[in-house]
Design a protein around this motif. Structure first.
Motif, short mmCIF file in Angstrom:
data_model
loop_
_atom_site.label_atom_id
_atom_site.label_comp_id
_atom_site.label_asym_id
_atom_site.label_seq_id
_atom_site.Cartn_x
_atom_site.Cartn_y
_atom_site.Cartn_z
N GLY A 9 0.01 -1.02 0.06
CA GLY A 9 0.01 -0.14 -0.24
C GLY A 9 0.44 0.78 0.08
O GLY A 9 0.04 2.75 -0.82
N VAL A 10 2.42 1.57 0.28
CA VAL A 10 3.08 2.38 0.27
C VAL A 10 3.31 2.76 -1.05
O VAL A 10 3.67 1.65 -1.62
N ASP A 11 3.29 3.95 -1.49
CA ASP A 11 3.34 4.22 -2.79
C ASP A 11 2.75 3.35 -3.97
O ASP A 11 3.01 3.20 -5.00
N ASP A 12 1.81 2.93 -3.61
CA ASP A 12 1.00 2.38 -4.15
C ASP A 12 0.58 2.56 -6.27
O ASP A 12 -0.11 4.16 -6.21
N PRO A 13 0.41 1.76 -6.54
CA PRO A 13 0.35 2.32 -8.37
C PRO A 13 -1.41 2.90 -8.68
O PRO A 13 -1.32 2.88 -9.74
N GLY A 14 -2.41 1.90 -7.92
CA GLY A 14 -3.75 2.07 -7.79
C GLY A 14 -4.01 0.72 -7.84
O GLY A 14 -3.33 -0.40 -8.31
N GLU A 15 -5.54 1.20 -9.59
CA GLU A 15 -5.96 -0.02 -9.50
C GLU A 15 -5.34 -0.91 -10.35
O GLU A 15 -4.63 -0.58 -10.90
N LEU A 156 -4.67 -3.50 1.09
CA LEU A 156 -6.32 -3.11 0.80
C LEU A 156 -6.70 -2.34 2.49
O LEU A 156 -7.05 -1.53 2.94
N THR A 157 -5.92 -3.09 3.98
CA THR A 157 -6.10 -2.73 5.23
C THR A 157 -5.05 -1.52 5.02
O THR A 157 -5.65 -0.78 5.75
N LYS A 158 -3.73 -1.42 4.88
CA LYS A 158 -2.96 0.27 4.53
C LYS A 158 -4.16 0.93 4.00
O LYS A 158 -4.24 2.35 4.38
N LEU A 159 -4.44 1.05 2.47
CA LEU A 159 -5.66 1.64 1.87
C LEU A 159 -6.69 1.92 3.04
O LEU A 159 -7.12 2.99 2.75
N LYS A 160 -7.42 1.17 3.14
CA LYS A 160 -8.72 1.56 4.72
C LYS A 160 -8.04 2.55 5.42
O LYS A 160 -8.30 2.96 6.03
#
Length: 164
Positions: A9-15, A156-160
């Protein structure tokens, strides 16, 4: 020596889809996620060709082809560590494959925690009636699924957490 995996989730590239790799000295297990990056599924087992000083071989070419076929936005390479977080001898192999993918692709490449994934994959296959010897190629894929699913769940946890 302590080695640290990247944080999902860190520096996540998105969908988009993710590819998970379980790098061994003989084979590389490959898994892929769905487009929503929620579920990891086995893809195939690639025979390992490229060593440390070799030119990129058929294994790297196949992984790059899979990244393109799945239109992947992120690749998660399993980082082999023991329960105390120390790197095993296989860390060099995983980092070498990650380096080669980064060098030849624009996709984000991360190192994901691999602890106990092969053990979990072996137990799951054994309990379904597949012997370790007969299922080595399947075990590599199942381990890649475990690596990738762990990453997807952590993501998913990080994004939430960041949305709250």
């Amino acid at each position: 020596m302590k080695v640290h995996p990247d944080t999902p989730g860190v520096d996540d590239p998105g969908e988009g889809r993710r590819i998970g790799l379980d790098v061994g000295t003989v084979r590389i297990g490959v898994a892929a996620s769905d487009r929503e990056a929620r579920l990891a599924m086995p893809v195939e087992t690639v025979d390992r060709v490229t060593g440390f000083k070799d030119r990129d071989g058929a294994d790297i070419e196949r992984i790059l082809a899979l990244i393109g076929e799945y239109d992947a936005v992120e690749v998660v390479v399993g980082l082999p560590r023991d329960l105390k977080g120390n790197g095993s001898a296989s860390v060099k192999h995983a980092k070498e494959i990650a380096f080669r993918i980064r060098r030849r692709s624009d996709v984000a490449v991360r190192m994901g925690d691999e602890r106990l994934t092969t053990v979990a994959a072996t137990h799951a296959l054994r309990s379904s009636g597949v012997s370790e010897k007969a299922g080595r190629r399947l075990i590599d894929q199942a381990a890649a699924v475990e690596i990738l699913q762990s990453w997807l769940d952590g993501r998913l946890t990080k994004l939430k957490e960041t949305q709250q």
